[in-house]
Write an enzyme that holds these catalytic residues in place. Sequence first.
Site: not given
Ligand code: ASP
Length: 180
Positions: A46, A74, A76-77, A97-98, A100
């Site tokens: 990230t 998928r 993500g967020d 980040t986390g 998602g």
């Molecule tokens: N937030 C991202 C996801 O869930 C993962 C990340 O890069 O922290 O796709």
Amino acid sequence: MASDEYFFTKYRYDQWIDIRDSDFYQLDHKEDNLKGMPQEEKKFGTVGAAALDVHGHIAAGTSTGGMTNKRYGRIGDSPLLGVGTYANDATCGISCTGHGEYFMRAVVAYDVSCLMEYKGLSLQEACRVVVKEKLVKLGGEGGLIAVDRKGNFDLCYNSEGMYRGVRTSEGINKVAIYKD
Ligand code: ASP
């Protein structure tokens, strides 16, 4: 355009092999997954940024590889505006980040902005409520970086650590991984 081989890294491939026959998925930058990895290869999925310019405009952006063993297709967020990324000149800019799925349920970035806009919370208070209370209750691990229209910033997370940095025109220049 580049061939598939260009994007291949053995380390990430092995991570995926370990987990692919399960229903589990994980953050690619979880510290446990980095053990034994050569220092120069410790690059993380990230990259996020939030910035305020001299004209009072706020911008935010987030780039990620997503989660290891994520389902094909998928989303993500990170690319969802208001969830993993959001910017509004009236309130703040946020990059998350986390995990998602939890960030989506909590509509994290917009929720921080709304708490500021409608409830009058400061950036720091709003980030704390969303990251350390709402997300924790849902079981969502991660964090965010944020800047508001006055240049206040917050680097807030509920995980063990978060790779983060900040630079201001007043001379603050700092990077950290674990708690301050
Ligand atoms: N937030 C991202 C996801 O869930 C993962 C990340 O890069 O922290 O796709």
